[in-house]
Design an enzyme around this catalytic site. Sequence first.
Site, PDB file in Angstrom:
ATOM      1  N   GLU A  64       0.796  -1.229   0.000  1.00  0.00           N
ATOM      2  CA  GLU A  64       0.000   0.000   0.000  1.00  0.00           C
ATOM      3  C   GLU A  64       0.831   1.282   0.000  1.00  0.00           C
ATOM      4  O   GLU A  64       0.519   2.219   0.740  1.00  0.00           O
ATOM      5  CB  GLU A  64      -0.948  -0.027   1.200  1.00  0.00           C
ATOM      6  CG  GLU A  64      -0.259   0.016   2.596  1.00  0.00           C
ATOM      7  CD  GLU A  64       0.125  -1.332   3.166  1.00  0.00           C
ATOM      8  OE1 GLU A  64       0.334  -2.293   2.403  1.00  0.00           O
ATOM      9  OE2 GLU A  64       0.224  -1.416   4.410  1.00  0.00           O
ATOM     10  N   HIS A  70      -8.115  -4.080  -1.320  1.00  0.00           N
ATOM     11  CA  HIS A  70      -7.335  -4.194  -0.086  1.00  0.00           C
ATOM     12  C   HIS A  70      -6.305  -3.064   0.044  1.00  0.00           C
ATOM     13  O   HIS A  70      -6.296  -2.335   1.042  1.00  0.00           O
ATOM     14  CB  HIS A  70      -6.643  -5.562  -0.046  1.00  0.00           C
ATOM     15  CG  HIS A  70      -5.817  -5.791   1.173  1.00  0.00           C
ATOM     16  ND1 HIS A  70      -6.298  -6.453   2.294  1.00  0.00           N
ATOM     17  CD2 HIS A  70      -4.552  -5.414   1.474  1.00  0.00           C
ATOM     18  CE1 HIS A  70      -5.354  -6.468   3.210  1.00  0.00           C
ATOM     19  NE2 HIS A  70      -4.276  -5.843   2.748  1.00  0.00           N
ATOM     20  N   GLU A  71      -5.476  -2.921  -0.969  1.00  0.00           N
ATOM     21  CA  GLU A  71      -4.416  -1.903  -0.874  1.00  0.00           C
ATOM     22  C   GLU A  71      -5.005  -0.494  -0.796  1.00  0.00           C
ATOM     23  O   GLU A  71      -4.513   0.363  -0.067  1.00  0.00           O
ATOM     24  CB  GLU A  71      -3.431  -2.023  -2.040  1.00  0.00           C
ATOM     25  CG  GLU A  71      -2.778  -3.397  -2.200  1.00  0.00           C
ATOM     26  CD  GLU A  71      -2.243  -4.007  -0.922  1.00  0.00           C
ATOM     27  OE1 GLU A  71      -1.873  -3.257   0.000  1.00  0.00           O
ATOM     28  OE2 GLU A  71      -2.203  -5.251  -0.840  1.00  0.00           O
ATOM     29  N   HIS A 112      -6.000   0.463   2.678  1.00  0.00           N
ATOM     30  CA  HIS A 112      -4.883   0.905   3.521  1.00  0.00           C
ATOM     31  C   HIS A 112      -4.706   2.431   3.475  1.00  0.00           C
ATOM     32  O   HIS A 112      -4.040   2.990   4.350  1.00  0.00           O
ATOM     33  CB  HIS A 112      -3.575   0.252   3.077  1.00  0.00           C
ATOM     34  CG  HIS A 112      -3.336  -1.117   3.655  1.00  0.00           C
ATOM     35  ND1 HIS A 112      -3.319  -1.355   5.009  1.00  0.00           N
ATOM     36  CD2 HIS A 112      -3.084  -2.309   3.061  1.00  0.00           C
ATOM     37  CE1 HIS A 112      -3.054  -2.646   5.221  1.00  0.00           C
ATOM     38  NE2 HIS A 112      -2.914  -3.247   4.052  1.00  0.00           N
ATOM     39  N   GLU A 115      -3.922  -4.492   9.303  1.00  0.00           N
ATOM     40  CA  GLU A 115      -4.409  -5.509   8.364  1.00  0.00           C
ATOM     41  C   GLU A 115      -5.829  -5.996   8.659  1.00  0.00           C
ATOM     42  O   GLU A 115      -6.574  -6.293   7.735  1.00  0.00           O
ATOM     43  CB  GLU A 115      -3.427  -6.688   8.300  1.00  0.00           C
ATOM     44  CG  GLU A 115      -2.037  -6.307   7.769  1.00  0.00           C
ATOM     45  CD  GLU A 115      -2.037  -5.728   6.343  1.00  0.00           C
ATOM     46  OE1 GLU A 115      -3.042  -5.891   5.625  1.00  0.00           O
ATOM     47  OE2 GLU A 115      -1.011  -5.127   5.964  1.00  0.00           O
ATOM     48  N   ASP A 152       8.944  -9.846  10.299  1.00  0.00           N
ATOM     49  CA  ASP A 152       8.743 -10.701   9.108  1.00  0.00           C
ATOM     50  C   ASP A 152       8.486 -12.157   9.508  1.00  0.00           C
ATOM     51  O   ASP A 152       7.771 -12.880   8.820  1.00  0.00           O
ATOM     52  CB  ASP A 152       9.975 -10.668   8.181  1.00  0.00           C
ATOM     53  CG  ASP A 152       9.976  -9.437   7.270  1.00  0.00           C
ATOM     54  OD1 ASP A 152       8.967  -8.704   7.235  1.00  0.00           O
ATOM     55  OD2 ASP A 152      11.009  -9.201   6.602  1.00  0.00           O
ATOM     56  N   TYR A 163      -4.538 -10.524  10.008  1.00  0.00           N
ATOM     57  CA  TYR A 163      -5.549 -10.210   8.999  1.00  0.00           C
ATOM     58  C   TYR A 163      -6.914 -10.767   9.409  1.00  0.00           C
ATOM     59  O   TYR A 163      -7.910 -10.043   9.456  1.00  0.00           O
ATOM     60  CB  TYR A 163      -5.184 -10.841   7.642  1.00  0.00           C
ATOM     61  CG  TYR A 163      -3.997 -10.239   6.943  1.00  0.00           C
ATOM     62  CD1 TYR A 163      -2.703 -10.498   7.383  1.00  0.00           C
ATOM     63  CD2 TYR A 163      -4.152  -9.433   5.823  1.00  0.00           C
ATOM     64  CE1 TYR A 163      -1.600  -9.969   6.725  1.00  0.00           C
ATOM     65  CE2 TYR A 163      -3.049  -8.904   5.157  1.00  0.00           C
ATOM     66  CZ  TYR A 163      -1.783  -9.166   5.623  1.00  0.00           C
ATOM     67  OH  TYR A 163      -0.696  -8.637   4.980  1.00  0.00           O
TER      68      TYR A 163
HETATM   69  N1  BES Z   1       0.933  -4.475   3.726  1.00  0.00           N
HETATM   70  C1  BES Z   1       0.696  -5.752   3.179  1.00  0.00           C
HETATM   71  C2  BES Z   1       1.939  -6.432   2.676  1.00  0.00           C
HETATM   72  C3  BES Z   1       3.025  -6.608   3.701  1.00  0.00           C
HETATM   73  C4  BES Z   1       2.749  -6.925   5.014  1.00  0.00           C
HETATM   74  C5  BES Z   1       4.335  -6.466   3.331  1.00  0.00           C
HETATM   75  C6  BES Z   1       3.777  -7.060   5.942  1.00  0.00           C
HETATM   76  C7  BES Z   1       5.357  -6.616   4.251  1.00  0.00           C
HETATM   77  C8  BES Z   1       5.082  -6.908   5.566  1.00  0.00           C
HETATM   78  C9  BES Z   1      -0.325  -5.705   2.042  1.00  0.00           C
HETATM   79  O1  BES Z   1      -1.326  -4.758   2.236  1.00  0.00           O
HETATM   80  C10 BES Z   1      -1.030  -7.014   1.987  1.00  0.00           C
HETATM   81  O2  BES Z   1      -1.670  -7.360   2.934  1.00  0.00           O
HETATM   82  N2  BES Z   1      -0.900  -7.742   0.878  1.00  0.00           N
HETATM   83  C11 BES Z   1      -1.569  -8.985   0.668  1.00  0.00           C
HETATM   84  C12 BES Z   1      -2.717  -8.791  -0.263  1.00  0.00           C
HETATM   85  C13 BES Z   1      -4.022  -9.113   0.213  1.00  0.00           C
HETATM   86  C14 BES Z   1      -4.362  -9.593   1.529  1.00  0.00           C
HETATM   87  C15 BES Z   1      -5.154  -8.896  -0.722  1.00  0.00           C
HETATM   88  C16 BES Z   1      -0.612  -9.953   0.022  1.00  0.00           C
HETATM   89  O3  BES Z   1       0.498  -9.562  -0.301  1.00  0.00           O
HETATM   90  O4  BES Z   1      -0.961 -11.113  -0.161  1.00  0.00           O
HETATM   91 ZN    ZN Z   2      -2.655  -5.296   3.771  1.00  0.00          ZN
END
Ligand code: BES
Ligand code: ZN
Length: 638
Positions: free
Chosen positions: A293, A317-318, A321, A340, A398, A406
Amino acid sequence: MVIRPASASVAKTGAAGMHQRRDPNTLANYNEWMTTDTTADFTIDFDAKRLKGTVHLTLENLAKDSRQIILDTSFLEVSSVRANDETAEYQLAASRVEPYGTPLTISLPAKTEPSKSNVTLSIDVATTKDCTALQWLTPAQTSNKKHPYIFSQCQAIHARSLFPCQDTPDVKSTFTFNIRSPLPVLASGLPTGPKDFQPGEDGKSGTLLYTFHQSIPMPSYLFALASGDIASASIGPRSTVWTGPEELTASQWEFEKDTEAYIQAAEKIVYPYAWTTYNVLVLPPSFPYGGMENPVYTFATPTVVSGDRQNVDVIAHELSHSWSGNLVSNASWEHFWLNEGWTEYLERRIIAAVHGSDQYRDFSAIIGWKALEDSIAQFGEDHNFTKLIPDLKGKDPDDAFSSVPYEKGFVFLYHFEKLLGTEKWDKFIPHYFTTFKQKSVDSYEFKATLLDFFANDVDAAKKLQNVDWDTWFYAPGFPPKPDFDTTLADQCYALADKWQALAENHKESDFKPSAKDIESWTANQSVVFLERLQSLPHHPITPDLINLMGSSYGYESSKNVELVSRFYTLGLMSRAESVYKPTAELLGKVGRMKFVRPLYRQLIMRDRKLAERTFEENRGFYHPICRGMVEKLFEKHA
Ligand code: BES
Ligand code: ZN
């Protein structure tokens, strides 16, 4: 038993007006100094694969006697530091503090007036080959093979490997990006000013200066840039898609129908979009996430461009955010569910609004619940990382990443909606996002704000009194399962039942699979069908049945990776050798961790040699974070 960490109920600001350090994942003394503005002057050097330049941080003094500023760094080269234009002494710690990096301690020169409340640091810095925030792609690794490419991914704690900073979501700064590159640049601000040209030396191509400004204060993890052979097309009145020139038309088609409708749906639920334009950058296939995002420019995996508009929920989703995460940010990664969980909640509200039915959001929530089950199974039901608020002291955020924040977060918010009734709850949503706009928030502030908002509503207040907050916040494992509308999922389960019967009772079953079975389905319905078969006890599905399924339903030839990856996973679980090679091929084309992880996990168990060969061949293709993740998988299954 529920144990509350000591910091659980401390307010953000202590008695002396000094901020508490509520983020355990930074080494910065942000309780004494707080960054308010960041200017990054960088040159992108594709040949040396490094970013080099000067970063200017303006910091506000919160503890008047503090003469030292400690910043986060990770694998950086620092060559000089000035404070208000005076040379300043600085020290990079002799060894890394894992997993947080190397603190940079800057002593303010004697001349710097202690009474001054602001100081501007100018730090000459370069990234190194160990930088975890960047992926450099050679021309051969891009789709048209003509030019190199670079992109950043800073969430959660990788900004510190781009430049020294207070790398915590509890600090927000405005940003100016002055980025010099031979190729077009995007960054997480609005484009500003002219592009100054500088000719190259020795016949090298020249560079342009690309400038952006972000006037809404944001945390370091939202710092983003990308540069490569990219072109743009309109996908709505305030939206543009950027991607490789050859992929432009397909990307435009994928997003142009829904983007503006999503923005308007979100604005109705929360309040007007704050970041002026909402754009999408579709990255090369090694992008490790579905989407990120970054303000103004959402970064997205090319797997969302599946040619069927079936993965645009990633955009919902994005986009969400833009409110949850980017305007109102989790104060630390322990409170990641506030980013999330809220975002899943808003995403699904948008989907329901656009479809005009709650069936679609409950269908999405059912897919989410399955992801939650998988995450809890991976960690174990008692694991710290299955808590809504995990303890991340000494941990790498991480490593804690999973569907738990989520989906447990979503279920928590869904629970409030059902408890209070949609009408009352919907009044709280804009209130919450107004209260913490441009701020960082933790779970205790969320709780206090919710209780306070309904304090004078006797009925609602009574209901909220019965919420077992400590269990929601700190109990590991599953939350209570909500009563989702299963209309759309029921058809998937019914078809899965037929396959199960066919597998277990081959002779008596008169089921003859045909393309008609799934004719009217969305790709996600096939996902639910396949995941249902994945979780059958004793895995009765045989290799023959996998082949029959592939040919009857055309799963083998689908361009939708959500679907294909589930099919291959089921095939691997069933020891269907016909999918081993296609799995290895897919692993050479897609670097999104959501797909890479389960496919390697299965492939390692079925054909370790092939898994090892595939990894060796594609090591350079994967993003450093993804590469590390796969290496850990090999160790775990050694
Ligand atoms: N912000 C996240 C991606 C992220 C989280 C990167 C933690 C690094 C550390 C992003 O908004 C996300 O949740 N992406 C999901 C997509 C989704 C749930 C539709 C993904 O990457 O799968
Ligand atoms: Zn996200």
